[in-house]
Design a protein around this motif. Structure first.
Motif, PDB file in Angstrom:
ATOM      1  N   LYS A   1     101.737 -32.700  94.217  1.00  0.00           N
ATOM      2  CA  LYS A   1     102.770 -31.847  94.816  1.00  0.00           C
ATOM      3  C   LYS A   1     102.307 -31.270  96.156  1.00  0.00           C
ATOM      4  O   LYS A   1     103.075 -31.192  97.121  1.00  0.00           O
ATOM      5  CB  LYS A   1     103.139 -30.718  93.850  1.00  0.00           C
ATOM      6  N   LEU A   2     101.029 -30.839  96.212  1.00  0.00           N
ATOM      7  CA  LEU A   2     100.505 -30.292  97.457  1.00  0.00           C
ATOM      8  C   LEU A   2     100.455 -31.367  98.539  1.00  0.00           C
ATOM      9  O   LEU A   2     100.774 -31.110  99.702  1.00  0.00           O
ATOM     10  CB  LEU A   2      99.109 -29.705  97.219  1.00  0.00           C
TER      11      LEU A   2
ATOM     12  N   TYR B   1     102.399 -33.880  98.744  1.00  0.00           N
ATOM     13  CA  TYR B   1     103.791 -34.113  99.132  1.00  0.00           C
ATOM     14  C   TYR B   1     104.217 -33.131 100.225  1.00  0.00           C
ATOM     15  O   TYR B   1     104.914 -33.490 101.174  1.00  0.00           O
ATOM     16  CB  TYR B   1     104.684 -33.969  97.905  1.00  0.00           C
ATOM     17  N   VAL B   2     103.739 -31.870 100.093  1.00  0.00           N
ATOM     18  CA  VAL B   2     104.086 -30.853 101.085  1.00  0.00           C
ATOM     19  C   VAL B   2     103.305 -31.060 102.381  1.00  0.00           C
ATOM     20  O   VAL B   2     103.870 -31.055 103.480  1.00  0.00           O
ATOM     21  CB  VAL B   2     103.817 -29.442 100.525  1.00  0.00           C
TER      22      VAL B   2
ATOM     23  N   TRP C   1     108.492 -34.406 102.140  1.00  0.00           N
ATOM     24  CA  TRP C   1     109.795 -33.800 101.868  1.00  0.00           C
ATOM     25  C   TRP C   1     110.771 -33.966 103.028  1.00  0.00           C
ATOM     26  O   TRP C   1     111.973 -33.693 102.899  1.00  0.00           O
ATOM     27  CB  TRP C   1     109.625 -32.325 101.548  1.00  0.00           C
TER      28      TRP C   1
END
Length: 400
Positions: free
Chosen positions: A389-390, A392-393, A398
């Motif tokens: 998730k990190l 992805y950011v 995103w």
């Protein structure tokens, strides 16, 4: 952390209604031999000229022929309490989450997760108040610095305490000594009651180290010669200053925060750090502590952003009037160190910013990895990866 505690013990006054988040002033009312934390003292004499080089140690905030203003003792450790707070908060929440996950699995009741969080905070908040919140109050929502101002003409010393009060001392009443506190050494100024033994006031000068007394004597002589010296010696004091720490009128910038932080990390502070290009030393082992350094830096920036400018009272400022044509006013006539800083190329600012951003992101990934490890410890279930998730950011996935 011990340095904070020792300094607070010497600089806080215990009252019936102490200010919010303020520890007690334990030195006042005690005999000097009974003051907690100081296990050895080396006397310093105000009427003796020490034949040593004068080392301001980048503590000077304002300098002129009327007064000399320095930082407080813990300025170079500013942000450490906030950094430790981030660590304690992260570790505490992580351990609580892990415990709750495991317990919920054992009894198959997810409500235990919420209950454990509530119990954790109910138990830990009072402990956190005693161990951490007091120290956080010296760095958050307070002044940019805790000035110590030496007035050469009135022979008074104005000290801004952690409890937001300013104490005024007569220079001639102060007794100085080098104090040994655990692994640190600093210079203490103390006043006594009529019996000559009971402490009525105490504060520490800005510079401290844990290596040799010689550097402390050089700093004391810098202050002593300013207050006691003649015009020729005043000139010597002025010429010893190569850098003015410009925080009395403007907030410390993130770049300046980084430079002040590394003064305490990769410089030999028992030498003259007015010339940091000569005192810079770095060892491979310091790379291991990089994540901690990043947290300390973030803590210092947060501390500065939440704080405000210190202002002495009108009465004190009236006693500290400066001649508009004072040739010794180094805030108007910046010394060599500040001129060099002003002329630094833009690439250095960019390099500092990029390096700090990379280190911060690396620290976030370390934290995400630890969270993933705790999720993997659960016997059942498939949990999303915090590292993924990190990434992805950070990778701007995103946006696409």
């Amino acid at each position: 952390m011990s340095a904070y505690l020792v300094d607070m013990e010497g600089r806080f006054r215990l009252t019936k209604k102490p200010p919010f988040l303020t520890p007690g002033y334990q030195a006042v009312g005690q005999k000097l031999d009974d003051v907690k934390g100081i296990y050895k003292r080396v006397p310093l004499e105000k009427d003796k000229t020490y034949e040593v080089p004068l080392h301001p140690q980048q503590t000077v905030v304002q300098f002129n022929s009327t007064y000399l203003e320095t930082t407080g003792r813990n300025e170079r450790r500013r942000g450490d309490a906030v950094g430790w707070g981030l660590i304690i908060g992260f570790v505490g929440l992580s351990m609580t989450s892990l415990y709750s996950f495991l317990l919920a699995d054992l009894i198959n009741n997810f409500d235990i997760f919420i209950l454990s969080i509530v119990v954790f905070f109910a138990v830990m908040m009072p402990i956190s108040y005693g161990l951490l919140i007091n120290m956080l109050s010296t760095e958050l929502f307070t002044t940019w610095h805790y000035p110590i101002r030496f007035n050469r003409k009135t022979r008074k010393v104005y000290v801004r305490q952690y409890n937001r009060k300013v104490e005024v001392y007569n220079w001639d009443d102060l007794i100085f000594f080098i104090a040994y506190i655990n692994e640190d050494r600093d210079i203490r100024a103390v006043t006594f009651d009529k019996d000559g033994k009971t402490v009525t006031g105490m504060f520490a000068l800005a510079f401290q180290n844990n290596v040799i007394d010689q550097s402390l004597i050089s700093y004391f002589e810098f202050i002593r010669r300013y207050m006691e010296g003649n015009d020729e010696q005043l000139k010597e004091v002025k010429e010893a200053i190569r850098y003015i720490y410009p925080i009395h009128k403007k907030r410390e910038t993130p770049l300046m925060s980084f430079k002040r932080l590394i003064l305490n990390e990769v410089h030999y502070d028992h030498e003259n750090i007015e010339y940091p290009e000569r005192t810079f030393r770095i060892h491979p082992v310091q790379l291991i502590t990089l994540p901690m350094l990043v947290l300390r830096y973030i803590g210092r920036v947060i501390s500065m952003l939440t704080s405000y400018r210190h202002r002495f009272s009108k009465a004190i400022e009236a006693e500290c009037q400066i001649d508009p044509n004072d040739p010794y006013d180094l805030n108007k006539h910046l010394p060599e160190g500040n001129m060099e800083q002003r002329k630094q190329p833009i690439w250095k600012t960019v390099a500092y910013s990029v390096g700090t951003a990379i280190a911060t992101i690396a620290m976030l990934f370390v934290g995400a990895f630890l969270i993933d490890m705790m999720g993997a410890a659960r016997p059942h279930g498939d949990y999303p990866s915090m590292v993924d998730k990190l990434w992805y950011v950070v990778s701007l996935g995103w946006l696409f």
